[in-house]
Design an enzyme around this catalytic site. Sequence first.
Site, PDB file in Angstrom:
ATOM      1  N   CYS B 148       0.823  -1.215   0.000  1.00  0.00           N
ATOM      2  CA  CYS B 148       0.000   0.000   0.000  1.00  0.00           C
ATOM      3  C   CYS B 148       0.851   1.255   0.000  1.00  0.00           C
ATOM      4  O   CYS B 148       0.659   2.145  -0.812  1.00  0.00           O
ATOM      5  CB  CYS B 148      -0.932   0.005   1.200  1.00  0.00           C
ATOM      6  SG  CYS B 148      -2.186  -1.272   1.072  1.00  0.00           S
ATOM      7  N   HIS B 149       1.772   1.341   0.939  1.00  0.00           N
ATOM      8  CA  HIS B 149       2.565   2.567   1.030  1.00  0.00           C
ATOM      9  C   HIS B 149       4.055   2.270   1.185  1.00  0.00           C
ATOM     10  O   HIS B 149       4.810   3.116   1.622  1.00  0.00           O
ATOM     11  CB  HIS B 149       2.059   3.460   2.170  1.00  0.00           C
ATOM     12  CG  HIS B 149       0.596   3.732   2.068  1.00  0.00           C
ATOM     13  ND1 HIS B 149      -0.334   3.017   2.766  1.00  0.00           N
ATOM     14  CD2 HIS B 149      -0.095   4.588   1.295  1.00  0.00           C
ATOM     15  CE1 HIS B 149      -1.542   3.437   2.441  1.00  0.00           C
ATOM     16  NE2 HIS B 149      -1.430   4.385   1.557  1.00  0.00           N
TER      17      HIS B 149
END
Lengths: 413, 184
Positions: B148-149
Amino acid sequence: MSTSSFNNPVVKWIDERLPVFTMMQHSAVDYPTPKNLNYWWNFGSLAAFVLVIMLLTGIFLAMSYTPHVDHAFVSVERIMRDVNYGWLLRYLHMNGGSMFFIVVYIHMFRGMYYGSYKAPREILWIVGVFLILAMMATAFMGYVLPWGQMSFWGATVITNLFSAIPLVGQEIVTWLWGGFSVDNPTLNRFFSLHYLLPFVIVGLVVVHVWALHTVKSNNPTGVDIKGPEDTIPFHPYYTIKDFYGIGLFLIFYLAFVFYAPDFFGEPDNYIEANPMVTPAHIVPEWYFLPFYAILRAFTFDVLFIPAKLAGVIAMFASIILLAVLPWLDRSKARSARFRPMYKWFFWIFVLDCLVLGYIGAQAAEEPYVTIGQVATFYYFAHLLIIVPLVSKLENPRPLPESISAAVTKSDSE
Amino acid sequence: MAETATEIQGAPGTGESRRDFLLLTTTAVGAAGAALSLWPFVHSMNPAADVLALSSTEVDISPIEEGQSITVVWRGKPVFVRHRTAAEIETAGTDDAANLPDPQKDGERAEKPEWLVVLGICTHLGCIPLGQKSSEPRGEFGGWFCPCHGSHYDTSGRIRKGPAPRNLEVPPYAFTDDTTIKIG
């Protein structure tokens, strides 16, 4: 008010007891409106129109929807396949959400270009900021309801933002979830709130319009209404113009509904939510992308604030900061038409928001991280440094004496 | 009318009278009562009794080969159970001295060095990191990688790089015998 001017005896009878007709006459017919409004002034009534469509389609969708983790996804598929015109209701609602944000973002940029937030319209503007916040909360919770993969993981990521709050963060997240992860209790309460919030929005719209009718509409010159020669009655002049705008808007909106209904959506949301598998690339809906980019820009700690909390604070601040715009901008001229410097910075700011939107959709890797950080810095620099500074340094061009004078003089603008 | 009444009863202009006192105390008690009555509504949104009851999970770890991982569900959340290789254990041990954002010794995180049990939830924003299957990316430190990040976790589940602030959480667990663990 007591002397009713209506001829119809029934209308007269009612109006003398409850002056609804007087109120309508006053605020939708006689309401004195600047005679020089351009098409950018259509977007307020357009937003109200979309709100009505969203309420109507939403109420009917709720009749066929089941807010339970085992049934939600299937009930949405049933709406799409078995419920009569269910597909139409859902596509109108889904795309209506995107339309709502397009219309309101344009409405906000219009306010920023023509200085509609300045005295005496500060409260009108601040109510608008509350409206966009309420819209965002509503849209976020609505997106969770179909219980697809993006619904689930979007909800997980966004609710986890609150875990960044010091000390009580995790307790707040557990409270929001009603459990230890996004699960059935979460879906249930989101459905409840998604049904409630639109009516809160209606209430805020009433206050927004009330404030508007108290201080009257701004106009492209930004010059105050000086007398009756500057205005025309709302009906029929602006009712017909607003209806024309609605016609054009419907062509745009329905083109998506009928020919590209999933244009704004994510394919992953047609996969049922699976708490054990995160999609490779989680992206929020397009209208959240600029704010998502701001959230992700903080990959470093700011002084004693950890990166995660800093990102969350910046994301919320990016919207809430707009509420103090009336006090950041000290320029005497409202409209950017007469502000040679601000005009350019306005368009750079629009561009910056678009860049942030683009970055929000990209993976968290270079060069996007750095571009996102620069764009985030510029966003805040615009509001906190450039706007106050420009309003001090700039010499606005001479303002017209009145709306009437500006309009009759020439059409060169 | 109210003003006239106050003036008759109390010292005029000072605002001190029995009526003012009653008004203030009644308002204060009323406001406190109204505020307290909000609590049932707020607390109704906290985890219910049945949600709290689903608290422990037993896992048979005998079929997990060295180098393999399994994911089990506990309280609706994924728990990673990894049977670590000798090399992974050694890296985790030597990395105790590395520059860790959330310093913790590997010995504190794994009850038995061969078995690492962590919550499979990224401490950034709650995504499930990749790395359970050998085909998935495990990040720069050979543990897990959150897509995701971009947070990288090492072979002890410690955060090494990226936005996540803390190591992967170690849930409460115990070995009931050599091949079974009880989580929760």
